[in-house]
Enzyme design. Sequence first.
Site, PDB file in Angstrom:
ATOM      1  N   ASP A 192      11.801  28.386  20.280  1.00  0.00           N
ATOM      2  CA  ASP A 192      12.154  26.969  20.375  1.00  0.00           C
ATOM      3  C   ASP A 192      11.892  26.290  19.026  1.00  0.00           C
ATOM      4  OD1 ASP A 192      12.433  24.864  23.035  1.00  0.00           O
ATOM      5  OD2 ASP A 192      11.892  23.995  21.081  1.00  0.00           O
ATOM      6  N   HIS A 214      18.540  27.586  30.538  1.00  0.00           N
ATOM      7  CA  HIS A 214      17.554  28.230  29.664  1.00  0.00           C
ATOM      8  C   HIS A 214      16.188  28.225  30.319  1.00  0.00           C
ATOM      9  CE1 HIS A 214      17.895  23.973  28.551  1.00  0.00           C
ATOM     10  NE2 HIS A 214      16.594  23.991  28.256  1.00  0.00           N
TER      11      HIS A 214
HETATM   12  P1  AMP Z   1      15.352  21.162  27.665  1.00  0.00           P
HETATM   13  O1  AMP Z   1      14.825  19.813  27.232  1.00  0.00           O
HETATM   14  O2  AMP Z   1      14.622  21.785  28.799  1.00  0.00           O
HETATM   15  O3  AMP Z   1      16.851  21.117  27.867  1.00  0.00           O
HETATM   16  O4  AMP Z   1      15.059  22.141  26.470  1.00  0.00           O
HETATM   17  C1  AMP Z   1      15.856  22.245  25.332  1.00  0.00           C
HETATM   18  C2  AMP Z   1      15.016  22.913  24.276  1.00  0.00           C
HETATM   19  O5  AMP Z   1      15.881  23.407  23.285  1.00  0.00           O
HETATM   20  C3  AMP Z   1      14.021  21.960  23.589  1.00  0.00           C
HETATM   21  O6  AMP Z   1      12.692  22.453  23.766  1.00  0.00           O
HETATM   22  C4  AMP Z   1      14.478  21.991  22.134  1.00  0.00           C
HETATM   23  O7  AMP Z   1      13.399  21.952  21.234  1.00  0.00           O
HETATM   24  C5  AMP Z   1      15.229  23.299  22.058  1.00  0.00           C
HETATM   25  N1  AMP Z   1      16.259  23.353  21.029  1.00  0.00           N
HETATM   26  C6  AMP Z   1      17.264  22.463  20.819  1.00  0.00           C
HETATM   27  N2  AMP Z   1      18.031  22.874  19.784  1.00  0.00           N
HETATM   28  C7  AMP Z   1      17.504  24.040  19.346  1.00  0.00           C
HETATM   29  C8  AMP Z   1      17.841  24.958  18.298  1.00  0.00           C
HETATM   30  N3  AMP Z   1      18.885  24.736  17.478  1.00  0.00           N
HETATM   31  N4  AMP Z   1      17.061  26.056  18.137  1.00  0.00           N
HETATM   32  C9  AMP Z   1      16.000  26.280  18.944  1.00  0.00           C
HETATM   33  N5  AMP Z   1      15.651  25.475  19.956  1.00  0.00           N
HETATM   34  C10 AMP Z   1      16.373  24.367  20.144  1.00  0.00           C
END
Ligand code: AMP
Length: 113
Positions: free
Chosen positions: A30, A99
């Site tokens: 993440d 995810h």
């Molecule tokens: P959620 O809020 O459960 O939808 O989780 C989305 C997660 O994706 C968050 O913890 C973000 O930090 C992570 N995230 C968003 N964009 C990226 C990226 N480009 N690479 C890695 N993690 C990401």
Amino acid sequence: MADCVFCKIIAGEIPSNKIYEDETVYAFYDIQPEAPVHFLVVPKQHISGPSAVHEDNCAVVGHIYAVISHLAQELGLSNGYRVVTNCGNDGGQTVPHLHFHVLGGRSLAWPPG
Ligand code: AMP
Ligand code: ZN
């Protein structure tokens, strides 16, 4: 899905810190870690979230849990970890591609806020 950040990561169009990949799943760290170890495991198939899981696409969810178990062991989470899937607005989902967060390396409070 053309506009999906995780589909773009899986396709290599956006860089990621990849941990694992096979035919059906992709795992990466993440970008905003909430624990010493925080990675995401996603199906390669675009599924918009938990509410879009049905009998015809749910096999990958079982496989994801097997991958999580394997990766958690490899990454030293022998003291435990948490698996979280947020759903929709109230659940705090920000990326509309199914995810599984895996968080570990510290003691985690319960219940979440
Ligand atoms: P959620 O809020 O459960 O939808 O989780 C989305 C997660 O994706 C968050 O913890 C973000 O930090 C992570 N995230 C968003 N964009 C990226 C990226 N480009 N690479 C890695 N993690 C990401
Ligand atoms: Zn997607």
